[in-house]
Write a protein that holds these residues in place. Sequence first.
Motif, PDB file in Angstrom:
ATOM      1  N   PHE A 272      -1.686  63.254 -72.594  1.00  0.00           N
ATOM      2  CA  PHE A 272      -2.625  62.903 -71.477  1.00  0.00           C
ATOM      3  C   PHE A 272      -3.340  61.722 -72.122  1.00  0.00           C
ATOM      4  O   PHE A 272      -3.576  61.761 -73.315  1.00  0.00           O
ATOM      5  CB  PHE A 272      -3.426  63.998 -71.050  1.00  0.00           C
ATOM      6  N   LYS A 273      -3.597  60.725 -71.099  1.00  0.00           N
ATOM      7  CA  LYS A 273      -4.625  59.722 -71.211  1.00  0.00           C
ATOM      8  C   LYS A 273      -5.823  60.027 -70.615  1.00  0.00           C
ATOM      9  O   LYS A 273      -5.429  60.129 -69.485  1.00  0.00           O
ATOM     10  CB  LYS A 273      -3.987  58.398 -70.883  1.00  0.00           C
ATOM     11  N   VAL A 274      -7.078  60.654 -71.357  1.00  0.00           N
ATOM     12  CA  VAL A 274      -8.217  60.928 -70.537  1.00  0.00           C
ATOM     13  C   VAL A 274      -9.348  59.927 -70.665  1.00  0.00           C
ATOM     14  O   VAL A 274      -8.965  59.232 -71.841  1.00  0.00           O
ATOM     15  CB  VAL A 274      -8.656  62.334 -70.910  1.00  0.00           C
ATOM     16  N   ASP A 275     -10.448  59.851 -70.206  1.00  0.00           N
ATOM     17  CA  ASP A 275     -11.535  59.287 -70.288  1.00  0.00           C
ATOM     18  C   ASP A 275     -11.073  57.574 -70.096  1.00  0.00           C
ATOM     19  O   ASP A 275     -11.683  56.923 -70.593  1.00  0.00           O
ATOM     20  CB  ASP A 275     -12.181  59.371 -71.667  1.00  0.00           C
ATOM     21  N   GLN A 276     -10.233  57.549 -69.163  1.00  0.00           N
ATOM     22  CA  GLN A 276      -9.631  56.085 -68.662  1.00  0.00           C
ATOM     23  C   GLN A 276      -9.361  55.231 -70.210  1.00  0.00           C
ATOM     24  O   GLN A 276      -9.353  53.912 -70.016  1.00  0.00           O
ATOM     25  CB  GLN A 276     -10.843  55.501 -67.750  1.00  0.00           C
ATOM     26  N   LYS A 277      -8.700  55.842 -70.865  1.00  0.00           N
ATOM     27  CA  LYS A 277      -8.209  55.071 -72.148  1.00  0.00           C
ATOM     28  C   LYS A 277      -6.662  54.727 -71.714  1.00  0.00           C
ATOM     29  O   LYS A 277      -5.952  55.406 -71.041  1.00  0.00           O
ATOM     30  CB  LYS A 277      -8.292  56.182 -73.404  1.00  0.00           C
ATOM     31  N   PHE A 278      -6.293  53.486 -72.315  1.00  0.00           N
ATOM     32  CA  PHE A 278      -4.986  52.905 -72.233  1.00  0.00           C
ATOM     33  C   PHE A 278      -4.042  53.782 -73.084  1.00  0.00           C
ATOM     34  O   PHE A 278      -2.597  53.539 -72.741  1.00  0.00           O
ATOM     35  CB  PHE A 278      -4.892  51.584 -72.456  1.00  0.00           C
ATOM     36  N   ASP A 279      -4.245  54.456 -74.243  1.00  0.00           N
ATOM     37  CA  ASP A 279      -3.423  55.156 -75.063  1.00  0.00           C
ATOM     38  C   ASP A 279      -3.615  56.697 -75.030  1.00  0.00           C
ATOM     39  O   ASP A 279      -4.743  57.165 -74.542  1.00  0.00           O
ATOM     40  CB  ASP A 279      -3.822  54.814 -76.645  1.00  0.00           C
ATOM     41  N   GLU A 280      -2.450  57.292 -75.203  1.00  0.00           N
ATOM     42  CA  GLU A 280      -2.455  58.876 -75.199  1.00  0.00           C
ATOM     43  C   GLU A 280      -3.523  59.206 -76.088  1.00  0.00           C
ATOM     44  O   GLU A 280      -3.640  58.749 -77.513  1.00  0.00           O
ATOM     45  CB  GLU A 280      -1.059  59.310 -75.635  1.00  0.00           C
ATOM     46  N   ASN A 281      -4.355  60.309 -75.847  1.00  0.00           N
ATOM     47  CA  ASN A 281      -5.385  60.658 -76.767  1.00  0.00           C
ATOM     48  C   ASN A 281      -5.831  62.257 -76.522  1.00  0.00           C
ATOM     49  O   ASN A 281      -6.541  62.760 -77.337  1.00  0.00           O
ATOM     50  CB  ASN A 281      -6.628  59.948 -76.326  1.00  0.00           C
ATOM     51  N   VAL A 282      -4.964  63.004 -75.833  1.00  0.00           N
ATOM     52  CA  VAL A 282      -4.779  64.338 -75.711  1.00  0.00           C
ATOM     53  C   VAL A 282      -3.354  64.796 -75.924  1.00  0.00           C
ATOM     54  O   VAL A 282      -2.550  64.358 -75.181  1.00  0.00           O
ATOM     55  CB  VAL A 282      -5.543  64.951 -74.546  1.00  0.00           C
ATOM     56  N   PHE A 283      -3.122  65.942 -76.940  1.00  0.00           N
ATOM     57  CA  PHE A 283      -1.792  66.278 -77.222  1.00  0.00           C
ATOM     58  C   PHE A 283      -1.706  67.650 -76.939  1.00  0.00           C
ATOM     59  O   PHE A 283      -2.706  68.324 -77.370  1.00  0.00           O
ATOM     60  CB  PHE A 283      -1.432  65.818 -78.517  1.00  0.00           C
ATOM     61  N   THR A 284      -0.597  68.126 -76.309  1.00  0.00           N
ATOM     62  CA  THR A 284      -0.454  69.672 -75.940  1.00  0.00           C
ATOM     63  C   THR A 284       0.847  70.301 -76.495  1.00  0.00           C
ATOM     64  O   THR A 284       1.646  69.643 -76.853  1.00  0.00           O
ATOM     65  CB  THR A 284      -0.429  69.836 -74.549  1.00  0.00           C
TER      66      THR A 284
END
Length: 395
Positions: A272-284
């Motif tokens: 997911f890309k959270v906190d309006q970031k352009f890069d993926e920053n949550v991995f599941t």
Amino acid sequence: MIQFVGALAIVFIAGLLILFFIIRIFKRDFSKGVKTASIVAGILVVVFMVGAEIGLSAKVSNAEPSKSIPAKETKQEKSTISPELLASYGDMPGVMDARTDALTKKEIEQQKKTAKDMMNEKAMAPKLLKDGTKQYTLTANPIIWNLYEQKNVNASGYNGQTSGPLIQVKVGDKVRIVLKNKLNEPTSLRFQGLSVPKQMGGLPDQSVKPGDSKVYEFTVTQDMVGTHDYFSGTDMDEQIDYGLHGALIVDPAKGKEYPDADVEALFDIGSFKVDQKFDENVFTLNGKPSPNSPNFYIKKGQRVVVRLINSSSENYHAMHLHGYTFKLISEDGHHLKKPMPMNVVSLAPEETADIEFIANAPGTWMFHCHILDHTINPDDDVDAMQGLMTNFIVK
């Protein structure tokens, strides 16, 4: 500028004329005439330059004030528009946060259960049609998904979950998958590693409009045996990272792909890309980052097969298991003639890999991505190592 050059040309011509007449006057003393003419011409040029500068300054000072934005007004001020409103304009990347109280504890626990069911390869039950065709219905719809403490997001999923439900078929099956689009944008399905007819390939020009549905049909063949995945084939980078992906396992016509395995596990890696970031920053893993990813419990001495899918649309992952050397036995659904011993297995986006080991070392062993910033959850001050990891617990 043009006026200045024109005036300078006039002065130059006048200087030549003056030079001519002075030489005529001093024709008996030519050198003196040239010297006198040069001095006079130089004085004229200097007078002209000073006058032009004074005139230009006066013109600027008397000009109308500029209508451009004053410098002090060009500074970027902090926006007072809410992130939700900006997202509705399509200006904000990634998934938007949902309220922290948007899900009940019961709903969060149910989401964790879907992740555990996928790990245990609990597949979606098909509807059997009269001709023996197995029909699966996937509904793409907006969902609120819990990632970790105080972090709910507005995502997308199939049948209310991400990763989507596991589809498990066998060679010879006639498969019919009905995609219903309840999103507010077009979407489609793509099947990675399956030689389906081209009209079933999920190309962008075959997208399903909001409110419509599409039927995907194919017959399972021997070359399809293995671990595969399905995902959105429309606006892929965005829709996959919103949660539109799932796992698909194909078994032989008789028996299972790994008949010698005592236990199997399936992990679909998502992002997911959270906190309006352009890069993926949550991995599941199966839709959940640690500490909410499912733990894998194993009995000592069991032969273990783990199926891995990389459904991150942008990132490679390097999966590592503490305490063991495992063997890579299959890539993209194709069995290796000679299994490869390794400690870290790398997966490109949409690549799959199956690994095997004998659980002969009791203990709690971390299984995680060795790209270590993939093991961090943004805004999570409670948990230490998080993100793309879980524990293999051998007893």
